[in-house]
Design an enzyme around this catalytic site. Structure first.
Site, mmCIF file in Angstrom:
data_model
loop_
_atom_site.group_PDB
_atom_site.id
_atom_site.type_symbol
_atom_site.label_atom_id
_atom_site.label_comp_id
_atom_site.label_asym_id
_atom_site.label_seq_id
_atom_site.Cartn_x
_atom_site.Cartn_y
_atom_site.Cartn_z
ATOM 1 N N LYS A 128 -14.652 -61.898 4.003
ATOM 2 C CA LYS A 128 -14.253 -61.238 5.174
ATOM 3 C C LYS A 128 -12.998 -61.509 6.126
ATOM 4 O O LYS A 128 -12.473 -60.868 6.356
ATOM 5 C CB LYS A 128 -15.529 -61.301 6.094
ATOM 6 C CG LYS A 128 -16.435 -60.261 6.233
ATOM 7 C CD LYS A 128 -17.573 -60.216 7.121
ATOM 8 C CE LYS A 128 -18.141 -61.644 7.309
ATOM 9 N NZ LYS A 128 -18.304 -62.236 8.567
ATOM 10 N N ARG A 155 -24.982 -60.036 14.616
ATOM 11 C CA ARG A 155 -25.605 -60.879 13.233
ATOM 12 C C ARG A 155 -27.216 -60.601 13.264
ATOM 13 O O ARG A 155 -27.627 -61.337 12.330
ATOM 14 C CB ARG A 155 -25.290 -62.168 13.611
ATOM 15 C CG ARG A 155 -25.175 -63.168 12.707
ATOM 16 C CD ARG A 155 -23.756 -63.644 12.225
ATOM 17 N NE ARG A 155 -23.585 -64.718 11.709
ATOM 18 C CZ ARG A 155 -22.401 -65.208 11.468
ATOM 19 N NH1 ARG A 155 -21.136 -64.605 11.977
ATOM 20 N NH2 ARG A 155 -22.071 -66.180 11.282
ATOM 21 N N ARG A 169 -14.241 -73.358 -0.316
ATOM 22 C CA ARG A 169 -13.164 -72.796 0.495
ATOM 23 C C ARG A 169 -12.544 -73.951 1.381
ATOM 24 O O ARG A 169 -13.251 -74.788 1.736
ATOM 25 C CB ARG A 169 -13.520 -71.667 1.402
ATOM 26 C CG ARG A 169 -14.506 -71.948 2.822
ATOM 27 C CD ARG A 169 -14.643 -70.545 3.044
ATOM 28 N NE ARG A 169 -15.576 -70.759 4.132
ATOM 29 C CZ ARG A 169 -16.406 -69.801 4.722
ATOM 30 N NH1 ARG A 169 -15.996 -68.563 4.639
ATOM 31 N NH2 ARG A 169 -17.284 -69.801 5.824
ATOM 32 N N ARG A 194 -14.252 -76.846 6.558
ATOM 33 C CA ARG A 194 -15.367 -76.582 7.931
ATOM 34 C C ARG A 194 -16.499 -77.502 7.495
ATOM 35 O O ARG A 194 -17.205 -77.549 6.681
ATOM 36 C CB ARG A 194 -15.707 -75.337 7.774
ATOM 37 C CG ARG A 194 -15.192 -74.516 9.132
ATOM 38 C CD ARG A 194 -15.256 -73.003 8.811
ATOM 39 N NE ARG A 194 -16.620 -72.525 9.146
ATOM 40 C CZ ARG A 194 -16.913 -71.541 9.009
ATOM 41 N NH1 ARG A 194 -16.148 -70.617 8.930
ATOM 42 N NH2 ARG A 194 -18.182 -71.017 9.198
ATOM 43 N N ARG A 220 -27.804 -70.138 7.109
ATOM 44 C CA ARG A 220 -26.833 -69.068 7.482
ATOM 45 C C ARG A 220 -27.162 -67.769 6.752
ATOM 46 O O ARG A 220 -27.246 -66.823 7.277
ATOM 47 C CB ARG A 220 -25.404 -69.438 7.312
ATOM 48 C CG ARG A 220 -24.849 -70.237 8.495
ATOM 49 C CD ARG A 220 -23.257 -70.239 8.487
ATOM 50 N NE ARG A 220 -22.942 -71.406 7.821
ATOM 51 C CZ ARG A 220 -21.789 -71.529 7.157
ATOM 52 N NH1 ARG A 220 -20.645 -70.747 7.413
ATOM 53 N NH2 ARG A 220 -21.452 -72.736 6.317
HETATM 54 P P1 AMP Z 1 -18.988 -67.692 11.262
HETATM 55 O O1 AMP Z 1 -17.389 -68.219 11.370
HETATM 56 O O2 AMP Z 1 -19.038 -66.319 11.395
HETATM 57 O O3 AMP Z 1 -19.346 -68.493 9.925
HETATM 58 O O4 AMP Z 1 -19.830 -68.304 12.379
HETATM 59 C C1 AMP Z 1 -20.147 -69.690 12.500
HETATM 60 C C2 AMP Z 1 -21.304 -69.878 13.422
HETATM 61 O O5 AMP Z 1 -21.136 -69.158 14.553
HETATM 62 C C3 AMP Z 1 -22.499 -69.108 12.897
HETATM 63 O O6 AMP Z 1 -23.162 -70.035 12.025
HETATM 64 C C4 AMP Z 1 -23.326 -69.076 14.399
HETATM 65 O O7 AMP Z 1 -24.003 -70.416 14.517
HETATM 66 C C5 AMP Z 1 -22.092 -68.789 15.117
HETATM 67 N N1 AMP Z 1 -22.314 -67.184 15.367
HETATM 68 C C6 AMP Z 1 -21.285 -66.612 14.979
HETATM 69 N N2 AMP Z 1 -21.452 -65.329 15.329
HETATM 70 C C7 AMP Z 1 -22.738 -65.188 15.736
HETATM 71 C C8 AMP Z 1 -23.670 -64.334 16.375
HETATM 72 N N3 AMP Z 1 -22.988 -63.231 16.392
HETATM 73 N N4 AMP Z 1 -24.533 -64.550 17.178
HETATM 74 C C9 AMP Z 1 -25.011 -65.696 17.211
HETATM 75 N N5 AMP Z 1 -24.156 -66.846 16.555
HETATM 76 C C10 AMP Z 1 -23.264 -66.460 15.803
#
Ligand code: AMP
Length: 228
Positions: A13, A88, A127, A162, A174
């Site tokens: 994405k 989410r 990654r 990460r 996740r």
């Molecule tokens: P990502 O970079 O999209 O993988 O997001 C990393 C982390 O940020 C996720 O595993 C959640 O802990 C938090 N996070 C990101 N977006 C959301 C959301 N819409 N609602 C709640 N937590 C979020």
């Protein structure tokens, strides 16, 4: 043009989002990036979000929903936005839709990268993030974008992992949230697909995430060209 962008962690994405941002000249708003920036700056928001993020759990809706709704009010969003990582779960989807409907704002397009859970997991673990630009694609498990030794294949920059990408329990957590059809992310996608069937918006664009980065981009541009 207001767009939502869905796909499990590891579906590419971030890479495709950067392309849409360029093409549409709209901000690419990634909730995960906003949280990580706040953590590295040591803000109150970052402190509240960190433990949930480390465990792969969602940050609470009470923190996340106002953060996103406020972000969409900023000046750079006047001509539209690409929202990535939000909603989410079903609750976030309903709240976003209600707030926007109240302000007569449409979500025009929903893009979904469809990818099997096991493939997504392998990609996440491989990654690597370039310190110069997170959108430089580098992945030790994907031949086409394998880094140049331990350096970024685009700019030669240092590569980092990460923390939550190397923790299998956090990845599974996740993905449990993403693939949850009852009230997780897939439930949010379904909610908008139902709205689309009733109202004609958002237009739904589905992409096959098993393909290479270039092929997904090609499919994206072709399909977007048909709707905007
Ligand atoms: P990502 O970079 O999209 O993988 O997001 C990393 C982390 O940020 C996720 O595993 C959640 O802990 C938090 N996070 C990101 N977006 C959301 C959301 N819409 N609602 C709640 N937590 C979020």
């Amino acid at each position: 043009m207001n767009m939502l962008f869905f796909g499990p962690n590891g579906s590419g994405k971030g890479t495709q989002g950067a392309i849409i941002k360029e093409r549409q000249r709209i901000p690419h708003i990634e909730t995960g990036v906003i949280f990580r920036e706040n953590i590295s700056k040591g803000t109150e928001l970052g402190k509240m979000a960190k433990s949930s993020i480390d465990r792969g759990e969602l940050v609470s809706d009470e923190i996340t929903i106002p953060m996103v709704l406020n972000r969409l009010k900023e000046d750079d969003c006047i001509n539209g936005w690409l929202l990535d990582g939000f909603p989410r779960n079903l609750n976030q989807a309903v709240r976003l839709n209600k707030t926007l409907s109240h302000e007569s704002i449409d979500i025009n397009v929903l893009i979904e990268i469809i990818l099997d859970r096991e493939i997504a997991k392998k990609r996440i673990m491989g990654r690597r993030l370039c310190v110069n630009d997170n959108n430089h694609p580098n992945n030790i498990n994907i031949e086409a974008i394998r880094p140049d030794g331990d350096k970024c294949r685009i700019c030669g920059g240092e590569l980092k992992k990460r923390d939550d990408d190397q923790d299998e329990a956090a990845i599974d957590q996740r993905h449990d949230i993403y693939y949850n059809t009852k009230n997780g992310t897939i439930a949010a996608v379904k909610y908008y697909k139902n709205l689309s069937e009733t109202n004609g918006v958002p237009v739904i664009v589905e992409l096959d995430g098993r393909n290479s980065v270039e092929e997904v981009t090609k499919e994206l541009i072709e399909k977007l060209g048909n709707v905007i």
